[in-house]
Design an enzyme around this catalytic site. Structure first.
Site, PDB file in Angstrom:
ATOM      1  N   PRO A  57       0.740  -1.041   0.305  1.00  0.00           N
ATOM      2  CA  PRO A  57       0.069   0.021   0.170  1.00  0.00           C
ATOM      3  C   PRO A  57       0.553   1.490   0.065  1.00  0.00           C
ATOM      4  CG  PRO A  57      -0.547  -1.797   1.803  1.00  0.00           C
ATOM      5  CD  PRO A  57       0.369  -2.026   1.170  1.00  0.00           C
ATOM      6  N   GLU A  58       0.610   2.186  -0.871  1.00  0.00           N
ATOM      7  CA  GLU A  58       1.122   3.336  -1.171  1.00  0.00           C
ATOM      8  C   GLU A  58       0.381   4.270  -0.369  1.00  0.00           C
ATOM      9  OE1 GLU A  58       3.813   4.609  -3.746  1.00  0.00           O
ATOM     10  OE2 GLU A  58       4.501   3.012  -4.687  1.00  0.00           O
TER      11      GLU A  58
END
Ligand SMILES: [Zn+2]
Length: 271
Positions: free
Chosen positions: A2-3
């Protein structure tokens, strides 16, 4: 992994719904990256006042103190009042008066950590060194150029390092550099003021665009149990090695920079 946009979309998907909830029970599963840092009973009866984000951390403000939540490599959050029984990859369930908040994390690099406040050493250790938020007003083009001028490293690893600006991961760094027409190997100190301004704008655009797109896919995500939302990013260069550039049709190049894959167009992106 996840960014920042995925974390922000996660936040938006439950922040309003959990606000004001009373914590009734907390179920901790297998050890995560860091321990909770408090007794579960200290959380019971507290209210979740708000959910903020700093970098890739979700900050749940409680009546007393806060919980810092990180999704690690593979984590995803769901919130609802009809979640199924916790599965083997669900390692944190917080049952509240408004629904259950669950961290699903097969690889267990994520964490939920209690801190008495943001100046608590526990919180400082995690948040204290983070750079400026890319989607905030504190991230300004002039200051960004000033910072680049002092750095002799290549621009892409500098962006990934998080000290110039926080939360620009591998995908968005590659995409922003393409939009700005800057080769990822360019020395940061050699980037002119106008090019730094273009990169500044590109970073904000690429992140804001991802949040906007994720916002629509995540509506399902927040109802589905434990399934991560997936960004349908129309990448210009990321993961497109050998494929034609969407602008000039030259084949996209792939190199390694600091153990990470980097993708760029040698025609559209100048050193
Ligand atoms: Zn091109």
């Amino acid at each position: 992994m996840p960014e920042l946009p995925e974390v922000e979309v996660t936040r938006l998907s439950f922040a309003e719904r959990i606000a004001g909830a009373r914590i009734d029970a907390v179920l901790v599963g297998k050890p995560l990256r860091w321990p909770l840092g408090c007794e579960v009973r200290n959380l019971l009866g507290q209210r979740v006042l708000a959910v903020r984000r700093r970098g890739k951390y979700l900050l749940l403000d409680l009546s007393e103190g806060l919980l810092l939540m990180h999704l690690g490599m593979s984590g995803s959050v769901s919130f609802g009042d009809t979640l199924p029984a916790a599965g083997k990859h669900d390692h944190f369930d917080m049952v509240t008066s408004l629904g259950t908040l669950r961290l699903h994390d097969p690889r267990r690099f994520g964490a939920v950590v209690y801190a008495s406040g943001e100046d608590d050493p526990v919180a400082q250790k995690l948040l204290g060194r983070l750079g400026v938020e890319p989607l905030s007003e504190a991230f300004d083009a002039l200051g960004f150029h000033q910072l680049l001028k002092g750095r002799k490293t290549a621009i892409k690893p500098l962006l990934l390092g998080g000290q110039a600006v926080v939360g620009v991961g591998n995908i968005y760094a590659s995409e922003a550099l393409f939009l700005a027409g800057i080769r990822p190997t360019t020395k940061a100190s050699l980037i002119s003021k106008p090019r730094a301004a273009r990169l500044h704008r590109a970073i904000q655009d690429v992140l804001a665009n991802a949040v906007a797109k994720g916002g629509s896919t995540l509506r399902d995500f927040s109802n589905a149990a434990g399934e991560a939302g997936h960004f349908q990013l129309e990448a210009m260069v990321y993961d497109r090695a050998g494929l034609p550039c969407r602008v000039c049709a030259a084949p996209i190049k792939s190199i390694r920079q600091g153990q990470r894959s980097t993708f760029y167009c040698a025609t559209c992106q100048k050193p």
